[in-house]
Write an enzyme that holds these catalytic residues in place. Structure first.
Site, PDB file in Angstrom:
ATOM      1  N   THR A  45      22.115  55.674 129.027  1.00 42.35           N
ATOM      2  CA  THR A  45      22.725  56.097 130.295  1.00 42.35           C
ATOM      3  C   THR A  45      22.263  57.487 130.703  1.00 42.35           C
ATOM      4  O   THR A  45      21.959  57.737 131.876  1.00 42.35           O
ATOM      5  CB  THR A  45      24.259  56.092 130.166  1.00 42.35           C
ATOM      6  OG1 THR A  45      24.695  54.807 129.760  1.00 42.35           O
ATOM      7  CG2 THR A  45      24.924  56.466 131.479  1.00 42.35           C
ATOM      8  N   THR A  46      22.183  58.399 129.741  1.00 40.97           N
ATOM      9  CA  THR A  46      21.805  59.782 130.016  1.00 40.97           C
ATOM     10  C   THR A  46      20.384  59.883 130.550  1.00 40.97           C
ATOM     11  O   THR A  46      20.036  60.843 131.231  1.00 40.97           O
ATOM     12  CB  THR A  46      21.967  60.630 128.738  1.00 40.97           C
ATOM     13  OG1 THR A  46      23.269  60.404 128.207  1.00 40.97           O
ATOM     14  CG2 THR A  46      21.791  62.107 129.012  1.00 40.97           C
ATOM     15  N   TYR A 108      29.396  44.918 135.831  1.00 44.05           N
ATOM     16  CA  TYR A 108      29.697  44.325 137.132  1.00 44.05           C
ATOM     17  C   TYR A 108      30.067  42.855 137.050  1.00 44.05           C
ATOM     18  O   TYR A 108      31.047  42.416 137.637  1.00 44.05           O
ATOM     19  CB  TYR A 108      28.539  44.517 138.134  1.00 44.05           C
ATOM     20  CG  TYR A 108      28.927  44.097 139.530  1.00 44.05           C
ATOM     21  CD1 TYR A 108      29.751  44.906 140.307  1.00 44.05           C
ATOM     22  CD2 TYR A 108      28.499  42.882 140.074  1.00 44.05           C
ATOM     23  CE1 TYR A 108      30.135  44.513 141.575  1.00 44.05           C
ATOM     24  CE2 TYR A 108      28.887  42.497 141.348  1.00 44.05           C
ATOM     25  CZ  TYR A 108      29.702  43.308 142.102  1.00 44.05           C
ATOM     26  OH  TYR A 108      30.094  42.917 143.350  1.00 44.05           O
ATOM     27  N   TYR A 134      26.315  48.550 122.706  1.00 44.97           N
ATOM     28  CA  TYR A 134      26.870  49.743 123.341  1.00 44.97           C
ATOM     29  C   TYR A 134      28.114  49.348 124.129  1.00 44.97           C
ATOM     30  O   TYR A 134      28.019  48.645 125.129  1.00 44.97           O
ATOM     31  CB  TYR A 134      25.819  50.393 124.238  1.00 44.97           C
ATOM     32  CG  TYR A 134      26.256  51.663 124.940  1.00 44.97           C
ATOM     33  CD1 TYR A 134      27.370  52.393 124.539  1.00 44.97           C
ATOM     34  CD2 TYR A 134      25.519  52.154 126.020  1.00 44.97           C
ATOM     35  CE1 TYR A 134      27.746  53.554 125.185  1.00 44.97           C
ATOM     36  CE2 TYR A 134      25.878  53.324 126.671  1.00 44.97           C
ATOM     37  CZ  TYR A 134      27.001  54.009 126.258  1.00 44.97           C
ATOM     38  OH  TYR A 134      27.372  55.168 126.903  1.00 44.97           O
ATOM     39  N   ARG A 139      32.398  52.434 132.073  1.00 40.62           N
ATOM     40  CA  ARG A 139      31.260  52.272 132.978  1.00 40.62           C
ATOM     41  C   ARG A 139      30.992  50.812 133.338  1.00 40.62           C
ATOM     42  O   ARG A 139      30.523  50.519 134.432  1.00 40.62           O
ATOM     43  CB  ARG A 139      29.987  52.864 132.346  1.00 40.62           C
ATOM     44  CG  ARG A 139      29.892  54.379 132.425  1.00 40.62           C
ATOM     45  CD  ARG A 139      28.535  54.837 131.904  1.00 40.62           C
ATOM     46  NE  ARG A 139      28.377  56.276 131.976  1.00 40.62           N
ATOM     47  CZ  ARG A 139      27.847  56.938 132.995  1.00 40.62           C
ATOM     48  NH1 ARG A 139      27.421  56.282 134.062  1.00 40.62           N
ATOM     49  NH2 ARG A 139      27.733  58.249 132.958  1.00 40.62           N
ATOM     50  N   LYS A 162      27.662  51.347 119.252  1.00 39.99           N
ATOM     51  CA  LYS A 162      27.944  52.663 119.825  1.00 39.99           C
ATOM     52  C   LYS A 162      29.274  52.506 120.542  1.00 39.99           C
ATOM     53  O   LYS A 162      29.360  51.890 121.609  1.00 39.99           O
ATOM     54  CB  LYS A 162      26.846  53.109 120.786  1.00 39.99           C
ATOM     55  CG  LYS A 162      27.129  54.467 121.424  1.00 39.99           C
ATOM     56  CD  LYS A 162      26.084  54.843 122.467  1.00 39.99           C
ATOM     57  CE  LYS A 162      26.446  56.192 123.104  1.00 39.99           C
ATOM     58  NZ  LYS A 162      25.512  56.552 124.201  1.00 39.99           N
ATOM     59  N   ILE A 204      25.776  58.869 118.706  1.00 37.12           N
ATOM     60  CA  ILE A 204      24.677  58.837 119.687  1.00 37.12           C
ATOM     61  C   ILE A 204      25.169  59.722 120.827  1.00 37.12           C
ATOM     62  O   ILE A 204      26.087  59.369 121.554  1.00 37.12           O
ATOM     63  CB  ILE A 204      24.352  57.410 120.142  1.00 37.12           C
ATOM     64  CG1 ILE A 204      23.912  56.575 118.933  1.00 37.12           C
ATOM     65  CG2 ILE A 204      23.236  57.433 121.197  1.00 37.12           C
ATOM     66  CD1 ILE A 204      23.664  55.110 119.241  1.00 37.12           C
TER      67      ILE A 204
END
Length: 294
Positions: A45-46, A108, A134, A139, A162, A204
């Site tokens: 994501t980062t 989504y 993850y 999110r 994660k 992480i």
């Protein structure tokens, strides 16, 4: 098939109007490795993969793998909400020479828990590499329940999670029911020591983009039995953590990296430049941490 024990950095991607700034990316990777970071994640994501082209994502993954040159494991994020596309991206990352794959839950679509199992089964079948699930329901809109994670752990190459649900009760249940079946990494920088105490083996991290050595040292100290030093490092990071998450990640961390000398550029729309309030908060936290940002 454990991937690493310690701290991994979810790399921010330096972007320009024309693509990726590879010289800056090289500097950031070397900064991480010189700080004793234990692993790297590209296209998490980062790293802003959701606003990168397919070609940019391939180039970023290939560059990090080649620049790292086996010095630490490299995980590649391949997640998405289209299983077929995730399978293709996973095959590509495997061919590029990744050491592991990180797959965020489909967002989504809001699939069922059974849908999660089938999604990860399809991805796992596409590679021989170890896979990290993850889980970041804030999110994605979907939470991997501990019972579902236990089922996923029965798939040979799904080896870690994660965990970024932020729910200590859920983290404790994972530690109690999945220990020995799957490795757990903290997905939140403010929960590193709580996750380690409940059976986790590392983090992480976002904050390690800025302070890789302290993040590595915190986890190492904990596993060496020096809980007092680990706690001191977790507490030392708190003000910086608050600043780095004053707006949605990765807006603040990209700003912080710019402040300490990495020309990371701006986030891509729909993410925007950090607000003046966030910039002031980051500047104060970085100076207090010991950075010279004059």
């Amino acid at each position: 098939m454990s991937i690493f024990k310690g701290a991994a950095t979810a790399l921010s991607t330096p972007l320009t109007d024309n693509g990726i700034n590879f010289p800056v990316f090289e500097s950031l990777i070397e900064y991480q490795i010189s700080g004793n970071i234990d692993a790297l994640l590209v296209l998490g994501t980062t790293g802003e993969p959701s606003t990168m082209t397919k070609e940019e994502k391939t180039s970023a993954a290939e560059f990090v793998i080649k620049q790292t040159a086996g010095r630490v494991p490299v995980m590649v994020g391949t997640g998405g909400n289209n299983t077929a596309a995730v399978v293709d991206a996973t095959k590509s990352a495997t061919d590029l020479g990744a050491d592991a794959i990180l797959v965020v839950t489909p967002y989504y679509n809001k699939c069922t828990q059974d849908g999660l199992v089938k999604h990860y089964e399809a991805v796992a079948a596409a590679t021989h590499l170890p896979i990290v699930v993850y889980n970041v329901p804030g999110r994605t809109g979907v939470n991997v329940l501990p019972a579902t994670l236990s089922k996923l752990a029965d798939i040979d190459n799904i080896v870690a999670v994660k965990e970024a649900s932020g729910c200590i009760t859920q983290i404790a249940e994972i530690g109690a029911t999945c220990k020995g079946k799957i490795d757990m990494y903290s997905g939140n920088d403010d929960h590193i020591l709580p996750v380690l105490s409940l059976g986790g083996i590392g983090v992480i991290s976002v904050i390690s983009n800025v302070v890789p050595k302290d993040t590595h040292d915190m986890v190492e100290a904990y596993f060496n039995g020096d809980v007092e030093r680990a706690t001191a490092l977790q507490n030392k990071q708190f003000a910086l953590y608050r600043a780095l998450f004053n707006e949605v990640n990765p807006i603040p961390v990209k700003t912080a990296l710019n402040m300490i000398g990495f020309d990371m550029g701006l986030p891509r729309l729909p993410l925007t430049e950090a607000s003046d309030a966030t910039k002031a908060m980051l500047e104060k936290a970085l100076i207090a941490y010991g950075f010279d940002i004059s």
